[in-house]
Design a protein around this motif. Structure first.
Motif, PDB file in Angstrom:
ATOM      1  N   LYS A 156       0.830  -1.201   0.000  1.00 56.83           N
ATOM      2  CA  LYS A 156       0.000   0.000   0.000  1.00 56.83           C
ATOM      3  C   LYS A 156       0.864   1.251   0.000  1.00 56.83           C
ATOM      4  O   LYS A 156       0.460   2.291  -0.536  1.00 56.83           O
ATOM      5  CB  LYS A 156      -0.940  -0.014   1.208  1.00 56.83           C
ATOM      6  CG  LYS A 156      -2.110  -0.960   1.014  1.00 56.83           C
ATOM      7  CD  LYS A 156      -3.167  -0.764   2.081  1.00 56.83           C
ATOM      8  CE  LYS A 156      -4.430  -1.527   1.750  1.00 56.83           C
ATOM      9  NZ  LYS A 156      -5.385  -1.505   2.869  1.00 56.83           N
ATOM     10  N   PHE A 163      -1.420   4.226  -1.370  1.00 55.42           N
ATOM     11  CA  PHE A 163      -2.595   4.178  -0.507  1.00 55.42           C
ATOM     12  C   PHE A 163      -2.279   4.768   0.854  1.00 55.42           C
ATOM     13  O   PHE A 163      -3.117   5.422   1.476  1.00 55.42           O
ATOM     14  CB  PHE A 163      -3.066   2.734  -0.311  1.00 55.42           C
ATOM     15  CG  PHE A 163      -4.195   2.368  -1.196  1.00 55.42           C
ATOM     16  CD1 PHE A 163      -5.495   2.625  -0.820  1.00 55.42           C
ATOM     17  CD2 PHE A 163      -3.954   1.784  -2.426  1.00 55.42           C
ATOM     18  CE1 PHE A 163      -6.536   2.308  -1.645  1.00 55.42           C
ATOM     19  CE2 PHE A 163      -4.993   1.465  -3.254  1.00 55.42           C
ATOM     20  CZ  PHE A 163      -6.293   1.728  -2.868  1.00 55.42           C
ATOM     21  N   ASP A 204      -9.485  -8.214  -1.247  1.00 56.99           N
ATOM     22  CA  ASP A 204     -10.904  -8.106  -1.556  1.00 56.99           C
ATOM     23  C   ASP A 204     -10.964  -7.153  -2.742  1.00 56.99           C
ATOM     24  O   ASP A 204     -10.688  -5.979  -2.597  1.00 56.99           O
ATOM     25  CB  ASP A 204     -11.617  -7.514  -0.332  1.00 56.99           C
ATOM     26  CG  ASP A 204     -13.088  -7.332  -0.590  1.00 56.99           C
ATOM     27  OD1 ASP A 204     -13.603  -7.971  -1.521  1.00 56.99           O
ATOM     28  OD2 ASP A 204     -13.709  -6.556   0.133  1.00 56.99           O
ATOM     29  N   PRO A 205     -11.285  -7.666  -3.953  1.00 59.51           N
ATOM     30  CA  PRO A 205     -11.150  -6.815  -5.141  1.00 59.51           C
ATOM     31  C   PRO A 205     -11.798  -5.445  -4.956  1.00 59.51           C
ATOM     32  O   PRO A 205     -12.951  -5.353  -4.540  1.00 59.51           O
ATOM     33  CB  PRO A 205     -11.875  -7.628  -6.219  1.00 59.51           C
ATOM     34  CG  PRO A 205     -11.766  -9.035  -5.769  1.00 59.51           C
ATOM     35  CD  PRO A 205     -11.795  -9.000  -4.274  1.00 59.51           C
ATOM     36  N   LEU A 206     -11.041  -4.417  -5.235  1.00 55.95           N
ATOM     37  CA  LEU A 206     -11.500  -3.052  -5.002  1.00 55.95           C
ATOM     38  C   LEU A 206     -12.306  -2.591  -6.222  1.00 55.95           C
ATOM     39  O   LEU A 206     -11.830  -1.811  -7.029  1.00 55.95           O
ATOM     40  CB  LEU A 206     -10.285  -2.165  -4.767  1.00 55.95           C
ATOM     41  CG  LEU A 206     -10.477  -0.893  -3.939  1.00 55.95           C
ATOM     42  CD1 LEU A 206     -11.242  -1.157  -2.671  1.00 55.95           C
ATOM     43  CD2 LEU A 206      -9.141  -0.281  -3.608  1.00 55.95           C
ATOM     44  N   ASP A 207     -13.528  -3.119  -6.334  1.00 51.92           N
ATOM     45  CA  ASP A 207     -14.349  -2.758  -7.479  1.00 51.92           C
ATOM     46  C   ASP A 207     -15.718  -2.292  -6.989  1.00 51.92           C
ATOM     47  O   ASP A 207     -15.900  -2.042  -5.801  1.00 51.92           O
ATOM     48  CB  ASP A 207     -14.468  -3.958  -8.440  1.00 51.92           C
ATOM     49  CG  ASP A 207     -14.902  -5.213  -7.693  1.00 51.92           C
ATOM     50  OD1 ASP A 207     -15.382  -5.093  -6.563  1.00 51.92           O
ATOM     51  OD2 ASP A 207     -14.740  -6.317  -8.245  1.00 51.92           O
ATOM     52  N   PHE A 208     -16.656  -2.168  -7.910  1.00 51.66           N
ATOM     53  CA  PHE A 208     -17.978  -1.650  -7.554  1.00 51.66           C
ATOM     54  C   PHE A 208     -19.027  -2.736  -7.785  1.00 51.66           C
ATOM     55  O   PHE A 208     -19.581  -2.829  -8.878  1.00 51.66           O
ATOM     56  CB  PHE A 208     -18.296  -0.416  -8.392  1.00 51.66           C
ATOM     57  CG  PHE A 208     -17.272   0.676  -8.267  1.00 51.66           C
ATOM     58  CD1 PHE A 208     -17.324   1.575  -7.213  1.00 51.66           C
ATOM     59  CD2 PHE A 208     -16.242   0.786  -9.184  1.00 51.66           C
ATOM     60  CE1 PHE A 208     -16.382   2.570  -7.082  1.00 51.66           C
ATOM     61  CE2 PHE A 208     -15.289   1.784  -9.057  1.00 51.66           C
ATOM     62  CZ  PHE A 208     -15.365   2.677  -8.008  1.00 51.66           C
ATOM     63  N   GLU A 266     -10.179  -6.967 -12.562  1.00 44.83           N
ATOM     64  CA  GLU A 266      -9.218  -6.002 -12.041  1.00 44.83           C
ATOM     65  C   GLU A 266      -7.904  -6.071 -12.816  1.00 44.83           C
ATOM     66  O   GLU A 266      -7.284  -5.044 -13.109  1.00 44.83           O
ATOM     67  CB  GLU A 266      -8.969  -6.260 -10.549  1.00 44.83           C
ATOM     68  CG  GLU A 266     -10.075  -5.765  -9.642  1.00 44.83           C
ATOM     69  CD  GLU A 266     -10.056  -4.250  -9.481  1.00 44.83           C
ATOM     70  OE1 GLU A 266     -10.803  -3.587 -10.231  1.00 44.83           O
ATOM     71  OE2 GLU A 266      -9.304  -3.723  -8.652  1.00 44.83           O
TER      72      GLU A 266
END
Lengths: 496, 324
Positions: free
Chosen positions: A46, A51, A85-89, A146
């Motif tokens: 990160k 991040f 945890d896939p950072l998607d929507f 991703e």
């Protein structure tokens, strides 16, 4: 692209998550970042992707010092990260998820994005439906999306944080093939973050091992497993033994049980579980094993058939009755379902006392009680620690510590998911100790090795149908006939 | 009931629902960004009062609307500041502002009670207003009603068909992921909260200057809560929110018609009935039976129906985004 991290430091209060980490990632390689939970792997990545900002140290990209203040900035330099945890929507469509990566157009270029998605999917043999909503995809497919997004943005360095947690065996094979191709054929750098030795051994060219925020070693292929273990834990771990157990009376009997939800029907399951027996429930996620496990503990009411507990008919009895009869259930979502966010360990201890519940709480006694458990179960926390502040391994320890002492049947979902080897071995020691005192254990796992190593019998589910149980002896060695049975189980898991 | 009366009733439904359309879509935009502005009832009261006071004083309807929008945006910015910058509970701030707005509107609006002031002029659209049935229902109103139509379509286009709209959905669904893709989450949340608030303010002005002329104590009380409920009913989708607003308006006028037909039943029954019917409608679309019904349909059809009927709140609704 060459990435150099020099003396990276990141502190969270008194915790030294990264304590002077230096490592170099060469282009065209798959670089493993190995370490147990809490070793500082994710924090380091990160920091690299902007991040979080480091408290000290320097990042160089192709020799030039850079300073990222946000992940958007790091991706402009070609460094992208896939989060555990896939950072998607999730509620949005696949296509919209991809479109969200690009900016500065009023009307999104849907046709172009569709083309990009199709081309990239074909290149890597992914099959993603552009119009499907992301929350209908599996974790593996969300990862693929991703990866495609990062590639579409021109990523040269792709970081994957524990990518194999929660994906199926064939998806893992495809993922590994994709990563090899990215590194070997397209010259990208891949950083593979994991706590799983075998995966790092299988995939990586080089590996950096972290322990407690520090680098304990850099190794090149070929790796020696014992050396990796030593670097990870500072000691070699003993191989776990499965002492033979004499099975007792039947504890749980399922007689022609059918469980139905509107999504899935699990028809006609008959199974007898005897005291001291360990049964593994295998299969792709959503194949019916969870429904069946919940039927065994009274959380799902069978639509037909009978559930006997210690010879008594418990069909359609409530979960409370099952609990009173000596059944316990540890769900997969430790913090979501197993524990209560916001309450401390002491408060959990009080709530877990099923028999003795006075109106006024004796806090002193409760604090003493949980302190004993903390010592006994080696939980890294204090009586007044809120459960969400515990790491995954310690949450699992806390859950185990709160179980009533004598149990007839213990049902677990993914007992060691997300835990490092040491914690996982510890969890199984606890479970095997219970088994010796006559507790029957039913567990769901997606980890084939765990299933093969720990179960007396494996039950495989596929599309709701239960295959007949695979019997096996108390000892398991690779290459034996028993293992072939296991592989059969594995193939059933993969075929589904 | 004869046709003329029916058309007149439907026209009054369309007209009467217009403020709810503005408030509902305004709140939808705010909540799409992940912020709950619960102060709607107070904001509508305060902006309705402001609109009337300003329009009365300056004799300019336009200034009235602008002032009301400023009040709405200001109230929303208080919510945004409290929740985004001070990281306080959005629900608590919204509640307090609801009460504050109501009391303030009564206090400041005292001199303007029951005065006759300016209003938005009637403006039938040439030709369209003469189309049988449709004309008198939809095109024989004033500019505010027509702006409502435009808002419905434009907000839908913006949210679902443009890149900034997609980003708006992103910051509300999963602020962390939006941040990773380069969105300035908190700035955008401020902007959309203010925009949504301005639309709520517009709703307030459209009461006192167009739909329910003038000002009195608690002039519009209750409508803010209805707008909030309509956002949920509408599944955070502007078209469905608008539909909800018109449906509610329709149910209300149905109530007043039935009241005339059956005078024996207490009026409270008909006043309350639309709410109960809305809850029933919500249950119908959100309960499992619809899923069971849909599962028999082919995938494509199922997807379309599913998308148009079911709505879930934005994943990051009410959650403060803090960069690690």
């Amino acid at each position: 692209m060459k990435i150099e991290l020099r003396d990276i430091k990141k502190y969270f209060g008194p915790v030294r998550a990264n304590d002077g980490i230096t490592l170099t990632v060469e282009p065209g390689t798959i670089h493993g970042l190995l370490g147990e939970n809490g070793a500082g792997k994710t924090t380091l990545m990160k920091v690299l992707t902007g991040f979080i900002s480091a408290d000290g140290g320097e990042i160089r990209v192709d020799g030039k010092p850079v300073h990222f203040t946000s992940p958007a900035e790091s991706i402009r330099y070609g460094i992208g990260m896939l989060h555990q945890d896939p950072l998607d929507f999730p509620p949005l469509k696949v296509l919209d998820n991809l479109l969200l990566a690009f900016d500065n157009r009023l009307i999104p270029n849907r046709r172009g994005a569709r083309r990009v998605l199709k081309e990239l999917s074909q290149r890597f043999h992914f099959s993603l439906d552009p119009d499907a909503r992301v929350n209908t995809l599996t974790v593996g497919e969300r990862q693929q999306l991703e990866i495609l997004r990062l590639l579409a943005l021109g990523a040269e360095v792709i970081i994957l944080d524990e990518p194999t947690t929660g994906i199926s065996a064939p998806q893992k094979v495809l993922l590994f093939a994709t990563l090899r191709r990215l590194a070997k054929e397209e010259g990208k750098s891949v950083i593979f973050v994991s706590h799983k030795l075998e995966e790092v051994e299988e995939l990586c060219d080089r590996v950096t091992v972290l322990r407690r925020g520090k680098v304990t070693g850099h190794l090149e292929v070929p790796f020696r497993a014992d050396q990796l273990v030593q670097l990870m834990f500072g000691q070699s771990l003993p191989k776990s033994e499965r002492p033979p157990v004499t099975l007792g009376e039947p504890v749980l009997e399922l007689q022609d049980v059918t469980v139905q939800t509107y999504r899935l029907t699990v028809p006609h399951v008959s199974l007898t579980v005897r005291a001291g027996e360990v049964i593994g429930l295998a299969g792709l996620e959503g194949s019916g094993q969870r429904l069946m496990l919940q039927a065994c503990v009274g959380l799902q009411k069978p639509s037909s058939g009978r559930v006997l507990l210690g010879g008594q008919d418990f069909t359609r009895r409530s979960y409370r009755d099952f609990l009173a009869a000596g059944v316990a259930y540890l769900p997969a979502g430790r913090i979501e379902e197993g524990l209560i966010r916001g309450l401390t360990l002491t408060e959990h201890y009080v709530l877990a006392q099923r028999d003795h519940q006075p109106f006024f709480i004796d806090w002193a006694a409760a604090t003493n009680g949980i302190q004993k458990k903390i010592n006994e179960f080696n939980i890294r926390g204090r009586p007044d620690t809120p459960v969400e502040a515990l790491s995954g391994g310690n949450q699992q320890r806390a859950l185990l510590s709160l179980l009533p002492p004598a149990l007839k049947l213990l049902a677990l979902e993914h007992p060691t998911r997300g835990l490092d080897i040491e914690s996982a071995m510890w969890v199984w020691e606890q479970l095997l100790a219970r088994r010796r005192s006559g507790t029957a254990i039913l567990f769901i796992s997606a980890d084939l090795d765990e299933l093969l190593e720990r179960s007396d019998r494996i039950v495989v589910f596929s599309g709701g149908v239960m295959a007949p149980p695979h019997r096996r002896g108390p000892h398991l060695g690779r290459g034996t006939g028993v293992f072939d049975r296991g592989r059969e189980a594995g193939s059933v898991m993969c075929d589904a | 009931m004869n046709a003329v009366l029916l058309i007149r009733t439907l026209a009054s439904v369309v007209r009467g629902a217009t403020p709810l359309v503005f408030a509902g879509i305004g709140e939808t935009i705010t909540e799409k960004a992940g912020v709950i502005n619960l102060s709607l009832d107070g904001t509508i009261l305060l902006s309705a009062m402001t609109a009337f006071a300003v329009a009365y004083t300056t004799d300019s309807v336009i200034l009235g609307f602008l002032a009301a929008m400023a009040v709405g945006a200001l109230m929303a910015l208080i919510v945004a500041f409290g929740s985004i910058t001070l990281r306080q509970d959005q629900v608590a701030i919204g509640f307090v502002l609801t009460l504050l707005g109501a009391e303030l509107s009564s206090f400041l609006g005292n001199p303007f009670v029951r005065l006759k002031g300016p209003s938005v002029p009637h403006l039938p659209i040439p030709y369209l207003a003469d189309v049988p049935v449709i004309g008198p229902i939809f095109f024989n109103h004033n500019l505010v009603v027509y702006l409502g139509y435009a808002l419905i379509i434009l907000s839908w286009l913006y949210i679902f068909k443009t890149q900034p709209g997609l980003k708006l959905q992103g910051i509300g669904e999963r602020p962390e992921a939006a941040f990773a893709r380069g969105s300035n989450v908190n700035l955008m949340r401020y902007v959309y909260t203010a925009v949504g608030g301005a639309l709520v303010g517009f709703a307030g002005a459209s009461y006192s200057l167009s739909i329910k002329l003038g000002w009195s104590h608690r002039h519009t009380a209750g409508n803010g809560w209805i707008a909030l409920a309509i956002v949920i009913f509408g599944g955070w989708h502007p078209l469905r929110v608008a539909f909800g607003a018109y449906l509610f308006g329709g149910l209300k006028s149905l109530g007043s018609i039935f009241q005339r037909v059956a005078p024996g039943i207490p009026s409270q029954f008909f006043n309350g009935a639309p709410f109960a019917l809305m809850i029933v409608a919500l249950l119908l679309v959100s309960s499992g039976w619809l899923d069971r019904l849909l599962i028999r349909l082919p995938t494509r059809v199922r997807r379309v129906i599913h998308d148009s009927l079911l709505g879930a709140p934005p994943g990051g609704l009410g959650r403060v985004f803090v960069k690690e």
